[in-house]
Design an enzyme around this catalytic site. Structure first.
Site, PDB file in Angstrom:
ATOM      1  N   SER A 130      16.400  12.078 -17.828  1.00  0.00           N
ATOM      2  CA  SER A 130      16.175  11.364 -16.572  1.00  0.00           C
ATOM      3  C   SER A 130      17.473  11.185 -15.790  1.00  0.00           C
ATOM      4  O   SER A 130      17.484  10.606 -14.712  1.00  0.00           O
ATOM      5  CB  SER A 130      15.532   9.998 -16.841  1.00  0.00           C
ATOM      6  OG  SER A 130      16.318   9.254 -17.763  1.00  0.00           O
TER       7      SER A 130
ATOM      8  N   HIS B 260     -12.725  -1.917  18.844  1.00  0.00           N
ATOM      9  CA  HIS B 260     -13.366  -0.590  18.742  1.00  0.00           C
ATOM     10  C   HIS B 260     -12.649   0.440  19.625  1.00  0.00           C
ATOM     11  O   HIS B 260     -13.258   1.404  20.076  1.00  0.00           O
ATOM     12  CB  HIS B 260     -14.845  -0.639  19.124  1.00  0.00           C
ATOM     13  CG  HIS B 260     -15.597  -1.760  18.469  1.00  0.00           C
ATOM     14  ND1 HIS B 260     -16.239  -1.624  17.256  1.00  0.00           N
ATOM     15  CD2 HIS B 260     -15.782  -3.047  18.852  1.00  0.00           C
ATOM     16  CE1 HIS B 260     -16.806  -2.788  16.933  1.00  0.00           C
ATOM     17  NE2 HIS B 260     -16.534  -3.672  17.880  1.00  0.00           N
TER      18      HIS B 260
ATOM     19  N   SER C 158       9.733  19.958  22.071  1.00  0.00           N
ATOM     20  CA  SER C 158       8.974  21.037  21.450  1.00  0.00           C
ATOM     21  C   SER C 158       9.795  22.301  21.564  1.00  0.00           C
ATOM     22  O   SER C 158      10.526  22.497  22.531  1.00  0.00           O
ATOM     23  CB  SER C 158       7.629  21.192  22.157  1.00  0.00           C
ATOM     24  OG  SER C 158       7.179  22.528  22.060  1.00  0.00           O
TER      25      SER C 158
ATOM     26  N   LYS D  75       7.325  18.973  26.825  1.00  0.00           N
ATOM     27  CA  LYS D  75       6.934  17.986  25.813  1.00  0.00           C
ATOM     28  C   LYS D  75       8.040  16.988  25.470  1.00  0.00           C
ATOM     29  O   LYS D  75       9.207  17.307  25.417  1.00  0.00           O
ATOM     30  CB  LYS D  75       6.531  18.696  24.506  1.00  0.00           C
ATOM     31  CG  LYS D  75       5.259  19.483  24.555  1.00  0.00           C
ATOM     32  CD  LYS D  75       4.019  18.644  24.872  1.00  0.00           C
ATOM     33  CE  LYS D  75       3.670  17.682  23.766  1.00  0.00           C
ATOM     34  NZ  LYS D  75       3.133  18.363  22.586  1.00  0.00           N
TER      35      LYS D  75
ATOM     36  N   GLU E 189       5.237   9.137  14.191  1.00  0.00           N
ATOM     37  CA  GLU E 189       4.363  10.024  13.414  1.00  0.00           C
ATOM     38  C   GLU E 189       4.858  10.153  11.978  1.00  0.00           C
ATOM     39  O   GLU E 189       4.075  10.156  11.022  1.00  0.00           O
ATOM     40  CB  GLU E 189       4.291  11.403  14.080  1.00  0.00           C
ATOM     41  CG  GLU E 189       3.484  11.394  15.356  1.00  0.00           C
ATOM     42  CD  GLU E 189       3.589  12.720  16.101  1.00  0.00           C
ATOM     43  OE1 GLU E 189       2.543  13.267  16.454  1.00  0.00           O
ATOM     44  OE2 GLU E 189       4.708  13.196  16.338  1.00  0.00           O
TER      45      GLU E 189
ATOM     46  N   LYS F 272      10.647   5.310 -12.408  1.00  0.00           N
ATOM     47  CA  LYS F 272      11.869   5.258 -11.602  1.00  0.00           C
ATOM     48  C   LYS F 272      11.784   6.015 -10.296  1.00  0.00           C
ATOM     49  O   LYS F 272      12.123   5.487  -9.231  1.00  0.00           O
ATOM     50  CB  LYS F 272      13.052   5.747 -12.425  1.00  0.00           C
ATOM     51  CG  LYS F 272      13.689   4.606 -13.170  1.00  0.00           C
ATOM     52  CD  LYS F 272      14.441   5.066 -14.368  1.00  0.00           C
ATOM     53  CE  LYS F 272      14.024   4.279 -15.582  1.00  0.00           C
ATOM     54  NZ  LYS F 272      12.650   4.513 -16.045  1.00  0.00           N
TER      55      LYS F 272
HETATM   56  N1  ARG Z   1      15.370   7.004 -19.717  1.00  0.00           N
HETATM   57  C1  ARG Z   1      14.475   6.095 -20.327  1.00  0.00           C
HETATM   58  C2  ARG Z   1      13.514   5.522 -19.283  1.00  0.00           C
HETATM   59  O1  ARG Z   1      13.781   5.708 -18.173  1.00  0.00           O
HETATM   60  C3  ARG Z   1      15.244   4.985 -20.949  1.00  0.00           C
HETATM   61  C4  ARG Z   1      14.531   4.342 -22.090  1.00  0.00           C
HETATM   62  C5  ARG Z   1      14.410   5.331 -23.164  1.00  0.00           C
HETATM   63  N2  ARG Z   1      13.927   4.734 -24.363  1.00  0.00           N
HETATM   64  C6  ARG Z   1      13.503   5.462 -25.382  1.00  0.00           C
HETATM   65  N3  ARG Z   1      13.071   4.827 -26.423  1.00  0.00           N
HETATM   66  N4  ARG Z   1      13.445   6.763 -25.327  1.00  0.00           N
HETATM   67  O2  ARG Z   1      12.525   4.919 -19.590  1.00  0.00           O
END
Ligand code: ARG
Length: 469
Positions: free
Chosen positions: A23, A154, A275, A281, A288, A323
């Site tokens: 991550s 309406h 445009s 335009k 939008e 996240k």
């Molecule tokens: N990168 C993980 C998350 O965003 C952190 C927690 C990971 N915990 C684990 N037991 N693998 O959730």
């Protein structure tokens, strides 16, 4: 890459799996709050005698250096996630003692803590941004208390209203948004740190101390819940969705109003787009886009609900998916609020001549004809029916109420007098609706003053005393 975890494993991760599992590509932006959380944790460990005071100080200093490296764009982002990357770098910087940081902690309570710290800050920032938009709306409203605009139900002309009244309707929505964020903040602002992986820890930690250092109002009561609760994320995404609902409705009106068919506003060059093919335009791309961006935020809310619904206790890796939903939502709401604020500041100009014409070119004062008869003693339903006949007559004859002669009025009811003309002028129609919350000009002036007071202070993130209406 070396294993981040224990000697239990014999061979390294397959590169595809390693990449899939990681991550770090998106959670690096948690680094400042991760460092903040770790510093508090280190201080607590030292205070409790779990590590020495000198070790605690080394950890805090090393983490400070990492904060600096990140701020200067030279933090080496290596590892599965931000937590492991920080610990790894810390150990490079301070040596063996770096390996003590994770005592009595798991990434499960760590990541939940980070996310809460991150969201708390984001919520404060968004509250401030909403307040700024409210201030701009108040400024525009102040210029247009006496400007009239057709009011619709309406999407058909219904009754004219003060333009300020219309703008203040959006103020109210934003006020609720600000209050909602403040309420959610209370449930965000609880500390999971110390829950460990799921069951707590054998070390004599002081969770309340860590929580206090981090400015949390309290600690999560149950360790299993602490690491697996993401209700606060759902609540935040819900609040964000509603903010975008409001901005999107606002956007839709700006788009409609700027069409030639309405002609109520004109876009200024700084906020409109052209445009590539049609030279004439001038397009409302900004509203939008705001309208369009609601889609992704609603999507994140839906995704989060689905992610949570089947999860057994406690932490499951599914939660890593929270996240990107949070980050993208925060960024999107920030961007939309910023863009809409500029639009109201300088992007649109109300076409007052066109608006004046619009409120005088229809029968949207029909209710006032009926109300006039009511003041002469005619029961409302009868007055309503009589007015219906007058409307029908006018529609067929292609005439407005104001064109009718007194003799013509009197053919419909003998109680019509000279004062009918005054009673149905758009100015009167609006000015006299002085019921509480109505568009009457006295009411609008009072509402504006109240609105100005509600958003008056410096938007610094802290949400002020609330409770409009
Ligand atoms: N990168 C993980 C998350 O965003 C952190 C927690 C990971 N915990 C684990 N037991 N693998 O959730």
């Amino acid at each position: 890459m070396s294993q981040p975890w224990s000697q239990r494993f014999d061979s390294p991760l397959h590169p595809v799996i390693e990449a899939f599992n990681a991550s770090i590509g998106f959670d690096l932006q948690l680094l400042p709050v991760d460092v903040q959380g770790s510093q508090a944790h280190a201080r607590m460990l030292a205070r409790q005698g779990i590590i020495t005071a000198a070790e605690g100080e080394q950890l805090v200093q090393g983490l400070e250096q990492i904060r600096q490296e990140y701020a200067e764009g030279r933090f080496p982002a290596q590892g599965e996630d931000v937590h492991l990357a920080v610990e790894r770098r810390l150990t490079e910087l301070v040596g063996e003692v770096g390996k003590k940081l994770h005592t009595a902690r798991s990434r499960n309570d760590q990541v939940a803590t980070d996310l809460r710290l991150y969201l708390r800050e984001a919520i404060d920032g968004l509250g401030g941004q909403i307040q700024q938009l409210q201030q701009v709306l108040c400024r525009v409203a102040a210029d247009h208390v006496e400007t009239l605009i057709p009011g619709y139900t309406h999407l058909q002309r219904a009754q004219p209203v003060s333009l300020a009244h219309h703008i203040l309707a959006y103020f109210e929505m934003l006020q609720r948004d600000r209050i909602r964020l403040r309420e959610i903040r209370q449930r965000v602002n609880v500390c999971p740190l110390g829950a460990g992986a799921l069951a707590g820890t054998t070390f004599p930690i002081d969770r309340e101390y860590t929580a206090a250092l981090l400015g949390f109002a309290g600690v999560c009561a149950n360790s299993l819940d602490a690491v697996s609760d993401r209700d606060f994320v759902v609540e935040f995404l819900t609040a964000a969705s509603l903010i975008l609902v409001h901005l999107s409705r606002m956007a839709e009106e700006l788009i409609l109003w700027s069409s030639q068919e309405f002609g109520f506003i004109q876009w200024q060059d700084s906020c409109a787009t052209g445009s590539s093919m049609m030279p004439q335009k001038k397009n409302p791309d900004v509203p939008e886009l705001v309208r369009g961006k609601t889609g992704r935020v609603f999507g994140h809310l839906q995704a989060m609900l689905v992610i949570l619904k089947g999860l057994p206790l406690a932490y499951n890796k599914d939660l890593q998916e929270d996240k990107e939903a949070v980050f993208d939502t925060v960024q999107t709401v920030r961007d939309c609020l910023a863009a809409m604020t500029v639009v109201w500041q300088e992007g649109i100009r109300f076409q007052t001549a066109r608006l004046a014409q619009a409120v005088g070119e229809d029968w949207s004062n029909a209710t006032d004809v009926a109300d006039y008869l009511v003041t002469k003693g005619v029961p409302f339903r009868s007055a309503y029916q009589i007015t219906g006949q007058i409307v029908k007559f006018c529609v067929h004859a292609g005439r407005l109420f104001s064109d009718l002669t007194l003799a013509e009025w009197r053919q419909f009811h003998p109680d019509f007098g000279e004062d009918i003309y005054q009673a149905i002028s758009p100015q009167q129609v609006v000015a006299r609706r002085n019921s509480l919350g109505g568009t009457g000009l006295e009411r609008v002036r009072a509402a504006l003053a109240q609105a100005q007071a509600l958003c008056a202070d410096q938007p610094n993130g802290a949400t002020p005393g609330m409770g409009s209406g």
